[in-house]
Design a protein around this motif. Sequence first.
Motif, PDB file in Angstrom:
ATOM      1  N   UNK A  36       6.695 -73.548  -9.031  1.00 24.24           N
ATOM      2  CA  UNK A  36       7.520 -73.367  -7.848  1.00 24.24           C
ATOM      3  C   UNK A  36       7.203 -74.466  -6.838  1.00 24.24           C
ATOM      4  N   UNK A  42       9.656 -71.870   4.155  1.00 25.04           N
ATOM      5  CA  UNK A  42      10.648 -71.441   3.157  1.00 25.04           C
ATOM      6  C   UNK A  42       9.978 -70.658   2.038  1.00 25.04           C
ATOM      7  N   UNK A  43      10.785 -69.941   1.259  1.00 24.07           N
ATOM      8  CA  UNK A  43      10.259 -69.260   0.095  1.00 24.07           C
ATOM      9  C   UNK A  43      10.099 -70.230  -1.065  1.00 24.07           C
ATOM     10  N   UNK A  44       9.296 -69.877  -2.054  1.00 23.70           N
ATOM     11  CA  UNK A  44       9.127 -70.742  -3.232  1.00 23.70           C
ATOM     12  C   UNK A  44      10.434 -70.859  -4.008  1.00 23.70           C
ATOM     13  N   UNK A  98       3.949 -62.001 -11.500  1.00 27.90           N
ATOM     14  CA  UNK A  98       3.498 -63.390 -11.432  1.00 27.90           C
ATOM     15  C   UNK A  98       2.134 -63.474 -10.745  1.00 27.90           C
ATOM     16  N   UNK A 100      -0.231 -66.366  -9.130  1.00 23.63           N
ATOM     17  CA  UNK A 100      -0.074 -67.731  -8.666  1.00 23.63           C
ATOM     18  C   UNK A 100      -1.398 -68.453  -8.543  1.00 23.63           C
TER      19      UNK A 100
ATOM     20  N   UNK B  33      10.409 -57.521  -6.763  1.00 26.17           N
ATOM     21  CA  UNK B  33       8.962 -57.578  -6.571  1.00 26.17           C
ATOM     22  C   UNK B  33       8.676 -58.098  -5.172  1.00 26.17           C
ATOM     23  N   UNK B  35       5.718 -59.851  -2.585  1.00 28.32           N
ATOM     24  CA  UNK B  35       4.498 -60.650  -2.561  1.00 28.32           C
ATOM     25  C   UNK B  35       4.108 -60.894  -1.105  1.00 28.32           C
ATOM     26  N   UNK B  37       2.053 -63.689   1.176  1.00 24.79           N
ATOM     27  CA  UNK B  37       1.511 -65.040   1.153  1.00 24.79           C
ATOM     28  C   UNK B  37       0.835 -65.344   2.481  1.00 24.79           C
ATOM     29  N   UNK B  43       1.162 -66.862  -3.225  1.00 26.81           N
ATOM     30  CA  UNK B  43       1.625 -65.477  -3.073  1.00 26.81           C
ATOM     31  C   UNK B  43       0.788 -64.506  -3.902  1.00 26.81           C
ATOM     32  N   UNK B  88       3.417 -64.285   5.345  1.00 32.13           N
ATOM     33  CA  UNK B  88       4.816 -64.414   4.920  1.00 32.13           C
ATOM     34  C   UNK B  88       5.018 -63.414   3.776  1.00 32.13           C
ATOM     35  N   UNK B  90       7.292 -62.096   0.832  1.00 31.32           N
ATOM     36  CA  UNK B  90       8.317 -62.630  -0.040  1.00 31.32           C
ATOM     37  C   UNK B  90       8.848 -61.561  -0.980  1.00 31.32           C
ATOM     38  N   UNK B 105      12.180 -65.312 -12.065  1.00 33.76           N
ATOM     39  CA  UNK B 105      12.129 -64.679 -10.748  1.00 33.76           C
ATOM     40  C   UNK B 105      12.552 -65.679  -9.681  1.00 33.76           C
ATOM     41  N   UNK B 106      13.478 -65.244  -8.834  1.00 37.10           N
ATOM     42  CA  UNK B 106      13.944 -66.075  -7.721  1.00 37.10           C
ATOM     43  C   UNK B 106      13.488 -65.424  -6.417  1.00 37.10           C
ATOM     44  N   UNK B 107      13.006 -66.262  -5.501  1.00 33.55           N
ATOM     45  CA  UNK B 107      12.443 -65.770  -4.261  1.00 33.55           C
ATOM     46  C   UNK B 107      13.417 -65.921  -3.096  1.00 33.55           C
ATOM     47  N   UNK B 108      13.300 -65.015  -2.141  1.00 32.83           N
ATOM     48  CA  UNK B 108      13.985 -65.163  -0.868  1.00 32.83           C
ATOM     49  C   UNK B 108      13.204 -66.104   0.037  1.00 32.83           C
ATOM     50  N   UNK B 109      13.725 -66.290   1.247  1.00 31.44           N
ATOM     51  CA  UNK B 109      13.085 -67.222   2.183  1.00 31.44           C
ATOM     52  C   UNK B 109      11.883 -66.599   2.883  1.00 31.44           C
ATOM     53  N   UNK B 110      11.732 -65.278   2.728  1.00 28.77           N
ATOM     54  CA  UNK B 110      10.567 -64.612   3.288  1.00 28.77           C
ATOM     55  C   UNK B 110      10.771 -64.071   4.683  1.00 28.77           C
TER      56      UNK B 110
END
Lengths: 110, 116
Positions: A36, A42-44, A98, A100, B33, B35, B37, B43, B88, B90, B105-110
Amino acid sequence: QQQVKQSPQSLIVQKGGIPIINCAYENTAFDYFPWYQQFPGKGPALLIAIRPDVSEKKEGRFTISFNKSAKQFSLHIMDSQPGDSATYFCASRGAGKLIFGQGTTLQVKP
Amino acid sequence: DAGVTQSPTHLIKTRGQQVTLRCSPKSGHDTVSWYQQALGQGPQFIFQYYEEEERQRGNFPDRFSGHQFPNYSSELNVNALLLGDSALYLCASSRILLGGPNTEAFFGQGTRLTVV
């Protein structure tokens, strides 16, 4: 057995260079290894990912090399650009979640 | 396709208060899901929801709870906030494939939570 160790912590390269980021995992049950890219605030964002039955995958300027026996994988960024300056995270997926690495801050100088 | 959306983007709370964060998954995804961070860290997995049930949980106290709605959206609730909860948060969405692992898996901006 759930750790993912990432190195280096930070990296500075000149434009056009090939930064390499390395990760090592412990759990052989991991089934998927994504990278990522994250910009500040911003998000990953998913860059590229590989499954353990493949030794290399290339998408555009990004390449993952995977060594199953050594339980290591790495990200190579070809012809790096200042816009690639960001934090990069490797991850390993086990049982759907996941795990990390600690992240690598990359700076590409013009 | 709007991708994964989270709200609010920023939040400031006082110690001891409670907070609710929201997430709408990417279209076609059924698994959410959460997370946490912390600054300068990767995360950390909090928990995962599928079919409106918590399926997996990371090493987080019971002060962290969640919910998934029939439309697959999700909420993260944190009670009795501590200064150390500043981070943050996520949300990531994916889809479970029958007989196989999840999709990517695709993440939002948090949501940036600050506890003062």
